[in-house]
Design a protein around this motif. Structure first.
Motif, PDB file in Angstrom:
ATOM      1  N   VAL A   1       0.767  -1.128   0.019  1.00 16.40           N
ATOM      2  CA  VAL A   1       0.025  -0.068  -0.083  1.00 16.40           C
ATOM      3  C   VAL A   1       0.753   1.275   0.027  1.00 16.40           C
ATOM      4  N   PHE A   2       2.021   1.237   1.027  1.00 12.90           N
ATOM      5  CA  PHE A   2       2.892   2.156   1.021  1.00 12.90           C
ATOM      6  C   PHE A   2       3.433   2.522  -0.433  1.00 12.90           C
ATOM      7  N   VAL A   3       3.766   1.593  -1.172  1.00  7.11           N
ATOM      8  CA  VAL A   3       4.499   1.776  -2.773  1.00  7.11           C
ATOM      9  C   VAL A   3       3.433   2.485  -3.591  1.00  7.11           C
ATOM     10  N   ASP A   4       2.317   1.885  -3.379  1.00  2.68           N
ATOM     11  CA  ASP A   4       1.300   2.346  -4.290  1.00  2.68           C
ATOM     12  C   ASP A   4       0.906   3.692  -3.993  1.00  2.68           C
ATOM     13  N   LEU A   5       0.739   4.330  -2.849  1.00  5.15           N
ATOM     14  CA  LEU A   5       0.460   5.682  -2.654  1.00  5.15           C
ATOM     15  C   LEU A   5       2.009   6.280  -3.006  1.00  5.15           C
ATOM     16  N   TYR A   6       3.212   5.774  -2.683  1.00  2.00           N
ATOM     17  CA  TYR A   6       4.227   6.630  -3.371  1.00  2.00           C
ATOM     18  C   TYR A   6       4.217   7.044  -4.718  1.00  2.00           C
ATOM     19  N   PHE A   7       3.974   6.046  -5.387  1.00  2.00           N
ATOM     20  CA  PHE A   7       3.753   6.434  -6.958  1.00  2.00           C
ATOM     21  C   PHE A   7       2.423   7.197  -7.398  1.00  2.00           C
TER      22      PHE A   7
ATOM     23  N   SER B   1      -2.979  -2.164   8.374  1.00  2.00           N
ATOM     24  CA  SER B   1      -1.838  -1.868   7.601  1.00  2.00           C
ATOM     25  C   SER B   1      -2.286  -0.629   6.616  1.00  2.00           C
ATOM     26  N   VAL B   2      -3.086  -0.826   6.186  1.00  2.00           N
ATOM     27  CA  VAL B   2      -3.793   0.472   5.124  1.00  2.00           C
ATOM     28  C   VAL B   2      -3.775   1.627   5.918  1.00  2.00           C
ATOM     29  N   ARG B   3      -4.306   1.580   7.197  1.00  2.00           N
ATOM     30  CA  ARG B   3      -4.679   2.934   7.858  1.00  2.00           C
ATOM     31  C   ARG B   3      -3.241   3.389   7.963  1.00  2.00           C
ATOM     32  N   THR B   4      -1.873   2.347   8.650  1.00  2.00           N
ATOM     33  CA  THR B   4      -0.776   3.087   8.780  1.00  2.00           C
ATOM     34  C   THR B   4      -0.138   3.646   7.757  1.00  2.00           C
ATOM     35  N   ALA B   5      -0.312   2.949   6.768  1.00  2.00           N
ATOM     36  CA  ALA B   5       0.511   3.536   5.388  1.00  2.00           C
ATOM     37  C   ALA B   5      -0.036   4.932   5.030  1.00  2.00           C
TER      38      ALA B   5
ATOM     39  N   GLU C   1      -0.583  11.317   5.358  1.00  4.48           N
ATOM     40  CA  GLU C   1      -0.872  12.579   6.197  1.00  4.48           C
ATOM     41  C   GLU C   1      -0.088  13.367   6.883  1.00  4.48           C
ATOM     42  N   ARG C   2       0.758  12.756   7.777  1.00  2.00           N
ATOM     43  CA  ARG C   2       1.658  13.303   8.822  1.00  2.00           C
ATOM     44  C   ARG C   2       2.909  14.181   8.069  1.00  2.00           C
ATOM     45  N   ASN C   3       3.301  13.618   7.088  1.00  2.00           N
ATOM     46  CA  ASN C   3       4.614  14.026   6.499  1.00  2.00           C
ATOM     47  C   ASN C   3       4.432  14.705   5.368  1.00  2.00           C
ATOM     48  N   LEU C   4       3.360  14.467   4.212  1.00  2.00           N
ATOM     49  CA  LEU C   4       3.387  14.876   3.067  1.00  2.00           C
ATOM     50  C   LEU C   4       2.214  15.898   2.793  1.00  2.00           C
ATOM     51  N   GLY C   5       1.491  16.197   3.722  1.00  2.00           N
ATOM     52  CA  GLY C   5       0.275  17.271   3.872  1.00  2.00           C
ATOM     53  C   GLY C   5      -1.023  16.793   2.947  1.00  2.00           C
ATOM     54  N   TRP C   6      -1.186  15.199   3.111  1.00  2.00           N
ATOM     55  CA  TRP C   6      -2.526  14.774   2.576  1.00  2.00           C
ATOM     56  C   TRP C   6      -3.453  15.199   3.456  1.00  2.00           C
ATOM     57  N   THR C   7      -4.623  15.399   3.316  1.00  2.00           N
ATOM     58  CA  THR C   7      -6.055  15.887   3.757  1.00  2.00           C
ATOM     59  C   THR C   7      -7.067  14.896   3.699  1.00  2.00           C
ATOM     60  N   VAL C   8      -7.571  14.326   4.998  1.00  2.00           N
ATOM     61  CA  VAL C   8      -8.670  13.375   4.745  1.00  2.00           C
ATOM     62  C   VAL C   8      -9.991  14.125   4.561  1.00  2.00           C
ATOM     63  N   ILE C   9     -10.786  13.881   3.667  1.00  2.00           N
ATOM     64  CA  ILE C   9     -12.008  14.852   3.515  1.00  2.00           C
ATOM     65  C   ILE C   9     -13.136  14.135   4.259  1.00  2.00           C
ATOM     66  N   ALA C  10     -13.357  15.065   5.589  1.00  2.00           N
ATOM     67  CA  ALA C  10     -14.249  14.531   6.336  1.00  2.00           C
ATOM     68  C   ALA C  10     -15.750  14.313   5.808  1.00  2.00           C
TER      69      ALA C  10
ATOM     70  N   ALA D   1     -11.499   6.008   2.927  1.00  2.00           N
ATOM     71  CA  ALA D   1     -11.133   7.476   3.081  1.00  2.00           C
ATOM     72  C   ALA D   1     -10.747   7.942   1.772  1.00  2.00           C
ATOM     73  N   ALA D   2     -11.152   9.230   1.502  1.00  2.00           N
ATOM     74  CA  ALA D   2     -10.819  10.155   0.484  1.00  2.00           C
ATOM     75  C   ALA D   2      -9.821  11.058   0.771  1.00  2.00           C
ATOM     76  N   VAL D   3      -8.924  11.180   0.108  1.00  2.00           N
ATOM     77  CA  VAL D   3      -7.734  12.207   0.639  1.00  2.00           C
ATOM     78  C   VAL D   3      -7.565  13.277  -0.508  1.00  2.00           C
ATOM     79  N   ARG D   4      -7.256  14.332  -0.143  1.00  5.29           N
ATOM     80  CA  ARG D   4      -6.928  15.583  -0.940  1.00  5.29           C
ATOM     81  C   ARG D   4      -5.291  15.689  -0.995  1.00  5.29           C
ATOM     82  N   LEU D   5      -4.572  15.681  -2.092  1.00  7.90           N
ATOM     83  CA  LEU D   5      -3.480  16.042  -2.291  1.00  7.90           C
ATOM     84  C   LEU D   5      -2.940  17.352  -2.050  1.00  7.90           C
ATOM     85  N   PRO D   6      -2.049  17.851  -1.558  1.00  5.39           N
ATOM     86  CA  PRO D   6      -1.665  19.197  -1.317  1.00  5.39           C
ATOM     87  C   PRO D   6      -1.250  19.919  -2.834  1.00  5.39           C
ATOM     88  N   ASP D   7      -1.683  21.136  -2.936  1.00  7.55           N
ATOM     89  CA  ASP D   7      -1.320  21.638  -4.202  1.00  7.55           C
ATOM     90  C   ASP D   7      -0.645  23.190  -3.929  1.00  7.55           C
ATOM     91  N   PRO D   8       0.419  23.580  -4.106  1.00 10.79           N
ATOM     92  CA  PRO D   8       1.589  22.521  -4.841  1.00 10.79           C
ATOM     93  C   PRO D   8       2.117  21.443  -3.898  1.00 10.79           C
TER      94      PRO D   8
END
Length: 245
Positions: free
Chosen positions: A156-162, A182-186, A191-200, A226-233
């Protein structure tokens, strides 16, 4: 995607055709399964969750979507319904599933074909750890992604990385089964390091199914997806600012 007379149907006709296949899948199940009486019900994303996914993608105006995992195509049909509703000039649905033929005997792909979605969908049979770097190298830019492949943490971590490099800045990534540790931890790392935001409230809270492989069905209801928004930029944080997760 053409009708019996070889004419290209309009948006309403396309949406109706996809909707009919979705309803038939829920009512009758897939044309074939891997075996086991409840395999379809256990594996597939529920219809109401697929409806939420579809509506999110429509609101996003998604034109290109990457999906990890096809199985019986419940989520893929919802994504296809969103794309034909948005009706961009060149919709694209790239699906990564190395086991679609071997394990599911192309049941999901055949359902997409019956809905006329094979004209906009591409099935990649390589593992996501191979397919996603190739898509990145080809310069693919997606508006959104749906992740429902391997639930092992490292995969899961690698999927999200790419996917963070493929999905445009400010784009959307939806993950299934975030109640799995496992999914939640990835996801938590991003979220904590790259600014992804879970859409409440993107997905409703619901009890976990008693047949779930992980988790306690007596636990408090929580969203399945969970739906997450990537940061921009987008950005790369300094390594000194690493936050444990």
């Amino acid at each position: 995607m053409f009708d019996d007379q070889g004419r290209e149907p309009g948006t309403d006709d396309r949406r109706a055709r996809v909707g009919a296949v979705r309803r038939r899948l829920v009512r009758e199940g897939p044309p074939r399964t891997r075996g086991g009486a409840a395999d379809f019900e256990t594996i597939s994303v529920p219809e109401h969750t697929c409806d939420r996914l579809r509506d999110l993608l429509i609101a996003e105006g998604a034109q290109t979507v990457v999906e990890i995992g096809l199985a019986y195509a419940g989520s893929a049909l919802a994504i296809g319904e969103a794309l034909v509703t948005v009706a961009p000039p060149r919709p694209r649905h790239i699906i990564v599933d190395p086991y679609q033929e071997r394990d599911w005997s192309l049941a999901g792909w055949d359902l997409l074909r019956s809905a006329g979605l094979d004209s906009i969908a591409t099935l990649l049979s390589a593992p996501s750890s191979i397919a996603l770097p190739r898509l990145l190298a080809e310069g693919l830019v997606a508006d959104a992604a749906f992740v429902d492949g391997s639930h092992r943490f490292h995969e899961v971590f690698v999927d999200l990385y790419f996917l963070r490099k493929i999905v445009r800045p400010g784009g959307l990534i939806v993950l299934d089964d975030v109640r799995s540790p496992s999914v939640r931890t990835a996801l938590c790392y991003y979220e904590r390091n790259l600014g992804w935001t879970v859409i409440a409230d993107a997905f409703p809270r619901e009890p976990e199914a008693p047949t779930a492989a992980v988790g306690d069905p007596r636990a408090e209801p929580a969203p399945r997806c969970a739906a997450v928004r990537l940061p921009d930029p987008s950005f790369e944080p300094p390594f000194e600012e690493f936050r444990t997760f």
